[in-house]
Write a protein that holds these residues in place. Structure first.
Motif, mmCIF file in Angstrom:
data_model
loop_
_atom_site.group_PDB
_atom_site.id
_atom_site.type_symbol
_atom_site.label_atom_id
_atom_site.label_comp_id
_atom_site.label_asym_id
_atom_site.label_seq_id
_atom_site.Cartn_x
_atom_site.Cartn_y
_atom_site.Cartn_z
ATOM 1 N N HIS A 356 0.838 -1.198 0.000
ATOM 2 C CA HIS A 356 0.000 0.000 0.000
ATOM 3 C C HIS A 356 0.880 1.259 0.000
ATOM 4 C CE1 HIS A 356 -2.820 3.004 1.548
ATOM 5 N NE2 HIS A 356 -3.791 2.194 1.177
ATOM 6 N N ASP A 359 2.093 2.495 3.319
ATOM 7 C CA ASP A 359 3.129 1.655 3.927
ATOM 8 C C ASP A 359 4.485 1.931 3.284
ATOM 9 O OD1 ASP A 359 1.239 0.517 5.632
ATOM 10 O OD2 ASP A 359 0.711 -1.024 4.172
ATOM 11 N N GLY A 374 -1.161 8.304 -1.254
ATOM 12 C CA GLY A 374 -2.597 8.582 -1.221
ATOM 13 C C GLY A 374 -3.092 8.866 -2.623
ATOM 14 N N HIS A 375 -4.254 9.504 -2.715
ATOM 15 C CA HIS A 375 -4.770 9.817 -4.052
ATOM 16 C C HIS A 375 -4.408 11.235 -4.462
ATOM 17 C CE1 HIS A 375 -7.895 11.821 -1.838
ATOM 18 N NE2 HIS A 375 -8.409 10.698 -1.380
ATOM 19 N N PRO B 35 -10.775 9.149 3.716
ATOM 20 C CA PRO B 35 -10.742 10.151 2.636
ATOM 21 C C PRO B 35 -9.335 10.555 2.205
ATOM 22 C CG PRO B 35 -11.469 11.164 4.704
ATOM 23 C CD PRO B 35 -11.355 9.683 4.955
ATOM 24 N N CYS B 37 -6.796 8.506 1.508
ATOM 25 C CA CYS B 37 -6.151 7.609 0.550
ATOM 26 C C CYS B 37 -7.154 6.776 -0.241
ATOM 27 C CB CYS B 37 -5.195 6.672 1.279
ATOM 28 S SG CYS B 37 -6.000 5.824 2.638
ATOM 29 N N GLY B 38 -8.440 6.901 0.089
ATOM 30 C CA GLY B 38 -9.439 6.125 -0.639
ATOM 31 C C GLY B 38 -9.570 4.701 -0.156
ATOM 32 N N ASP B 39 -8.885 4.346 0.941
ATOM 33 C CA ASP B 39 -9.052 2.995 1.481
ATOM 34 C C ASP B 39 -10.502 2.802 1.908
ATOM 35 O OD1 ASP B 39 -6.461 2.497 1.013
ATOM 36 O OD2 ASP B 39 -5.807 2.469 3.104
ATOM 37 N N ARG B 60 -10.038 -2.945 1.613
ATOM 38 C CA ARG B 60 -8.965 -2.506 0.722
ATOM 39 C C ARG B 60 -8.189 -1.445 1.495
ATOM 40 N NH1 ARG B 60 -11.608 0.573 -3.730
ATOM 41 N NH2 ARG B 60 -11.217 2.361 -2.402
ATOM 42 N N GLY B 61 -6.955 -1.763 1.846
ATOM 43 C CA GLY B 61 -6.254 -0.785 2.673
ATOM 44 C C GLY B 61 -4.803 -1.131 2.906
ATOM 45 N N CYS B 62 -4.175 -0.322 3.722
ATOM 46 C CA CYS B 62 -2.768 -0.519 4.063
ATOM 47 C C CYS B 62 -2.652 -1.645 5.090
ATOM 48 C CB CYS B 62 -2.183 0.774 4.607
ATOM 49 S SG CYS B 62 -2.967 1.322 6.127
ATOM 50 N N LEU B 63 -1.436 -1.963 5.452
ATOM 51 C CA LEU B 63 -1.219 -3.052 6.416
ATOM 52 C C LEU B 63 -1.936 -2.772 7.734
ATOM 53 C CD1 LEU B 63 2.554 -3.897 5.913
ATOM 54 C CD2 LEU B 63 0.631 -5.465 5.614
ATOM 55 N N LEU B 64 -1.917 -1.523 8.182
ATOM 56 C CA LEU B 64 -2.536 -1.191 9.464
ATOM 57 C C LEU B 64 -4.044 -1.376 9.397
ATOM 58 C CD1 LEU B 64 -0.516 2.031 10.397
ATOM 59 C CD2 LEU B 64 -0.093 -0.325 11.106
ATOM 60 N N ARG B 66 -5.699 -3.277 7.339
ATOM 61 C CA ARG B 66 -6.037 -4.698 7.151
ATOM 62 C C ARG B 66 -5.819 -5.488 8.437
ATOM 63 N NH1 ARG B 66 -2.869 -7.093 3.101
ATOM 64 N NH2 ARG B 66 -1.549 -5.260 2.851
#
Lengths: 419, 145
Positions: A356, A359, A374-375, B35, B37-39, B60-64, B66
């Motif tokens: 990600h 990360d 990010g976006h 908002p 990162c769109g996760d 859908r996301g980063c390690l933290l 998830r």
């Protein structure tokens, strides 16, 4: 009041670019030490000494409100404020200083543009955007469009990740009243052919608004040659303080446009029933402006204008090439947008397969590398590029080989640990 | 500080979300976005006798995010809403550095995140979804046998 815009030109001489000297003009590098690799310049640039000294000098030794008081301190503040406006006009290549409206930044400037131009829109009119816009050049137009009953359309991306301007003919019609586009994508770095957009807008009598936030840090502009009608940018991205930016509005157009916000300083006469308004730029500057940050912006652009830009461009392009070359060797890395260095600013966004972006950026921080994940306030562009988010590395004039190499070494470690 | 976030427990726990699935007929479904990162997490809950009988999610996301979703999916079944609100509060306390131990021992894996304010929302995203899901569950669904 000190004049930060002069006397600090030793960093970039006509004989060539002295990057170490340039870095010396940015106090943060001495404060942070050698293990600081700042590659988040597209989000905000570091403040240059000229701007920082001007800001502190105004706030601690010369502070007074502008456009009001008649005592010496207030008069000097007003004079300095108008001088800053003139310096910004010079950096933009504006015909007159009165064409420059001081704003709090690009977002304020684009909201101002959308709000004031909304008065000219009617139901069924069209606003043409591009899918490469920052949210601050989308949402204000959606709000304006909703108020006026106007329709939003957008230029799509071509296969190469650049805007597909071959679609302009099909997208621009007599219904098109505003074209609003970025000069440089904050995700891919791709530069927009503003001349082509200007031609299309002019053919149907539409107004062309340009978001210059990402282009302005890379050297002086010529808004008249670009052919646009409004141009917005932020001070904090051109190495000034946060809190001030500018909107250039072509003089004849500015004269016709209604105010954005109401308040003090933007009026001619107020009665309880109605008001009449000051001429531009004051018509668009209700209330006390961000005086210190505006003076800092004036100092920053005056300093920038004296640098050797051909040498800086060559330096930035060389770093971009070094970065792109290095990224291509990293397993599982996917570049977003164009992969070449043609017509692009020195910024790159990418994905590391299976990791990600947040990360990636968090682990890069352990290497002293500052990047953005990010976006990047560009969700439609990410969607068009087939990604939810990305990692962005953005280069400024003070970056050097060590910054790029630290990023690449950090990415190798990210892949080793998390991919 | 940054590298400390990615210790083995977080990396291993996050892997569990690869196996996660939605519920076929949940009582409540919520979507929660980060908002920045769109996760996104889509969370389903099914209730029986005033307790959560089953949980499903797609994250859908980063390690933290998830890892937090995986802990939630593991722990939520069998809990009453009051237990879950306590767990959410204990996680917030952990991230803010307030006294007390987390309701579920494995939430302690997120202790290093305390020092990185910008990542608190990553850990909290699944729990914000849970909070909204609990607030929006129809009373009849919660009471059904």
């Amino acid at each position: 009041m000190s004049d930060g815009g002069r006397g600090t030109q030793r960093a970039a001489t006509r004989a060539g670019l002295d990057v170490a000297g340039l870095r010396g003009e940015f106090p943060i590098f001495a404060a942070m030490g050698p293990r600081f690799h700042y590659l988040d310049n597209a989000a905000t640039g570091q403040i240059c000494r000229a701007a920082a000294e001007t800001l502190v000098d105004f706030e601690t030794r010369a502070r007074a409100n502008v456009k009001r008081g008649v005592y010496r301190l207030a008069d000097e503040a007003t004079r300095a404020f108008e001088e800053a406006r003139a310096r910004i006009a010079g950096y933009l290549g504006a015909r007159e200083a009165r064409e420059v409206v001081i704003t709090s930044g690009t977002t304020h400037a684009l909201n101002l543009a959308a709000h004031t131009l909304c008065a000219r829109l009617h139901p069924g009119d069209e606003i043409l955007l591009t899918c490469a816009e920052h949210h601050s050049n989308i949402v204000p137009w959606q709000l304006a469009g909703r108020r006026a009953g106007a329709v939003i359309r957008a230029v799509p991306l071509a296969e190469d990740g650049r805007l597909d301007l071959d679609r302009l003919e099909a997208l621009v019609s007599r219904r098109t009243k505003v074209v609003a586009a970025t000069h440089c994508s904050n995700v891919t770095g791709a530069l927009t052919d503003i001349g082509r957009l200007a031609e299309a807008a002019r053919a149907v009598g539409a107004v062309l608004v340009v978001d210059g936030a990402q282009r302005a840090p890379h050297g002086p502009l010529d808004v008249q040659a670009l052919g646009c009608d409004l141009y917005a940018f932020s001070g904090h991205k051109v190495f000034a303080a946060t809190g001030a930016g500018a909107l250039w509005i072509r003089g004849e157009l500015a004269d016709e446009l209604p105010p954005f916000m109401g308040g003090g300083e933007m009026i001619r006469r107020v009665t309880l029933e109605a008001s009449t308004f000051a001429p531009p730029p004051h018509r668009f500057e209700a209330g006390t402006p961000p005086i210190g940050p505006a003076l800092a912006l004036g100092a920053a652009v005056a300093w920038l204008a004296g640098l050797d830009w051909p040498a800086i461009h060559a330096h930035e392009q060389r770093l971009l090439e070094r970065l792109l070359e290095g990224l291509r060797t990293i397993r599982g890395l996917r570049l977003l947008g164009p992969a070449d260095t043609r017509a692009r600013a020195p910024l790159v966004s990418f994905l590391v397969e299976g990791v990600h972006p947040h990360d990636v950026c968090q682990l890069l921080d352990a290497f002293g590398v500052c990047t953005r994940g990010g976006h990047h306030c560009a969700q439609p562009l990410h969607e068009a590029l087939g990604a939810e988010a990305s990692v962005r590395a953005s280069i400024a004039l003070y970056n050097d080989d060590a910054d790029i190499d630290a990023l690449l070494a950090g990415l190798e470690e990210v892949v080793r640990r998390l991919a | 500080m940054s590298a400390e976030l990615y210790h083995r427990a977080i990396v291993e726990t996050a892997k569990e979300t690869a196996e996660a699935a939605r519920l076929p007929a949940p009582d409540v479904t919520v979507e929660e976005d980060n908002p920045l990162c769109g996760d996104r997490i889509v969370l389903d809950l099914l209730f029986r006798d005033g307790r959560v009988a089953a949980v499903g999610h797609k994250t859908r996301g980063c390690l933290l995010t998830r890892a937090a979703a995986a802990v939630l999916a593991r722990r939520v079944p069998g809990c009453a809403a009051s237990d879950l609100f306590r767990a959410i509060a204990s996680l917030q306390d952990l991230l803010e550095g307030r006294d007390g131990s987390p309701s579920w021992p494995e939430l302690a894996m997120f202790a290093p995140v305390r020092a990185v304010k910008s990542r608190h929302e990553c850990v909290l995203l699944p729990f914000r979804a849970l909070e909204r899901a609990l607030a929006s569950v129809p009373p009849a669904a919660e009471r059904k046998p």
